[in-house]
Design an enzyme around this catalytic site. Structure first.
Site: not given
Length: 176
Positions: A101, A143-144, A147
């Site tokens: 990341c 993954h994004e 966030h």
């Protein structure tokens, strides 16, 4: 003119906040943010970046898979802005894969993710898009997406033995 933005690092409290819904995709600020994120992810050798990583608390990220120094085997795709994204459905199959990341430099971890997801998002032109993503691109999306809820990949690593330094990861890549 798109600008390179500073990427906030693990420990910055903004990285742990839940991002806010984008009300107007055509807002000048949102459109500029999309352009700035696109430049920033490319310069940082990333394959994705979320608005919260540049201290902008919006439900918006860029998926920009392409081979680079950090991910030499990444598939090529057009960088895509995804606004107010959602996961509609997912496979039952989960696979662990190495992730890093831009906000957690120097560390990689083995993260379990769904191998296929059906998603919906609003594109930068304000149109609703639906598609299925698989494998590496599905991993980037998940993954994004994390966030946007204040979650970073190390939260999903199942044990500390499944974390390594970026240098060791690069050696592993070269030897395999």
């Amino acid at each position: 003119m798109p600008e390179l933005m500073p990427i906030i690092q693990l420990g910055n409290p903004l990285l742990r906040q839940k991002a806010t819904w984008v009300e107007n995709t055509q807002d000048e600020h949102i459109q500029k943010l999309i352009d700035d994120l696109s430049v920033t992810v490319a310069k940082a050798n990333g394959v994705g970046i979320a608005a919260p990583q540049v201290a902008a608390s919006y439900r918006l990220f860029i998926v920009a898979s392409r081979p680079n120094l950090r991910y030499p085997h990444a598939p090529v795709m057009e960088p895509t802005a995804m606004i107010n994204p959602r996961i509609i459905a997912h496979s039952s199959e989960v696979v662990k894969g190495w992730e890093g990341c831009l906000s957690v430099p120097g560390i990689r971890g083995l993260v379990p993710r769904f191998t296929a997801i059906e998603i919906a998002y609003t594109d930068r032109n304000g149109k609703l898009q639906k598609q299925e993503l698989t494998d590496f691109v599905a991993r980037i999306f998940q993954h994004e997406y994390d966030h946007l809820d204040g979650v970073v990949f190390i939260d999903r690593v199942e044990n500390s033995g499944e974390m390594i330094t970026e240098d060791e990861y690069q050696k592993h890549l070269i030897n395999h």
